[in-house]
Design a protein around this motif. Sequence first.
Motif, short mmCIF file in Angstrom:
data_model
loop_
_atom_site.label_atom_id
_atom_site.label_comp_id
_atom_site.label_asym_id
_atom_site.label_seq_id
_atom_site.Cartn_x
_atom_site.Cartn_y
_atom_site.Cartn_z
N ASN A 113 -59.99 -30.50 -89.13
CA ASN A 113 -59.23 -31.61 -90.22
C ASN A 113 -58.56 -32.47 -89.45
N VAL A 114 -57.89 -33.45 -90.16
CA VAL A 114 -56.99 -34.29 -89.33
C VAL A 114 -55.67 -33.77 -88.86
N TRP A 162 -54.86 -39.37 -95.82
CA TRP A 162 -54.48 -40.84 -95.68
C TRP A 162 -53.07 -40.95 -94.54
N ILE A 163 -52.03 -39.86 -95.21
CA ILE A 163 -50.77 -39.96 -94.55
C ILE A 163 -51.07 -39.45 -93.18
N THR A 164 -51.91 -38.13 -93.00
CA THR A 164 -52.02 -37.78 -91.79
C THR A 164 -52.69 -38.46 -90.80
N LEU A 165 -53.82 -38.97 -91.14
CA LEU A 165 -54.62 -40.13 -90.40
C LEU A 165 -53.67 -40.99 -89.87
N LYS A 166 -52.68 -41.78 -90.91
CA LYS A 166 -51.96 -42.96 -90.46
C LYS A 166 -50.78 -42.51 -89.32
N GLN A 167 -50.55 -41.11 -89.30
CA GLN A 167 -49.58 -40.49 -88.40
C GLN A 167 -50.23 -40.37 -87.25
#
Length: 276
Positions: A113-114, A162-167
Motif C-alpha cells: 500500500n502507499v 489521500w494524506i499518505t499519497l500526498k506525503q
Amino acid sequence: MKRLFFFTTICVAIFLVVITVAFHLFSINHPVHKNVMGTTTKTTPAPVKHSVEGTITATPAALPKKKSYSVVLIGDSMIDTMGENVDYLDKSLKERYPQTRFTLYNYGIGGQNVQQGLDRFDSNFTYSTRNFPPIPQVHPDIIIIGSFAYNPFTPYDRDKHWITLKQLINKAKEVSSSVYILAEIAPLKENFGKGPHGVNWPSEMTVTVAREITELLDNAVALGGELGVPVINMYYSTQAFGNYGSGAYTNTDDGIHPSIAGHTFMADMIAKTLKL
C-alpha cells in the motif's frame, strides 16, 4: 440631343456602379479560394476527425533538452509488472526519442500500500532481480509515482490514502523537479480478480474492492490538480462502464493487472506525457 446623350451616359454609369457593388457584396458572403491547380472553388469546412478514445496518435516529439535521462518509477504491482527493465516504457521512449538515452529504475513491489511505498522511499531497494540505492541517491531526472490504488488500506481508509499519497508526492518533489502521478488502468467490476491465477473473491467482495480502487484512483487524479503535478491518466482513458474498465487492457489470467495491450498503451501514454 446632347441632353439625351448626357442622360444615357449617367444611367449607364449608375448601372455599372450598382453591378460592381452587388458583386462585391456577393463575394464577401461567398468566399472562394484557389486550389493547387489554380481553379476557383467554394470554400467548404474541413471534416472533423474524431479520434478513438484510448488511442495514442503518434506526433513528432520535440527535441529533448538533455542527451540522457534517469527515470524512477515507484508503486505497487502495477509498476512491478512493467518488467524488471521496464521494457514496455523503454521501447516507447526509444521510439519517440531515438537519439536520447534513458536509464529506467523499477521500484515497484507487488501487494504494497502507499504507506509501505512512503516508508521505503529513502531505503535501499532489493526486490526480485533489482538492487537499487535509495531513490534520493539516484538523483533521478524524473519520478513517476503510482497511485497504490490497487492495494487499499485494511480497514479501507480513503482519507488516509489521500494524506499518505500526498506525503509521498511531496517527498518526491524534494528529490526531483519533474514528478508525475500515474493513475493506472480502470479496474473491472464484477469480473475484477477473476481468472486462473486471480484472487477469485465472492461477488460482493469483488464489487466492493473494485469500487474502493476507483475511489483511490480518483484521489490520485485530484491530488495532481491540488499539487500542480501532471497526471498520466490511464484511469480515465480505459474507462468503459462508468468508472470501470471493459477488460480490453486487463490481463485475463488474473483479472487485475494490465495485459500486454494495457502495458503497451500505458507505456505510450507515459512517453507522450513526459516533458523533456
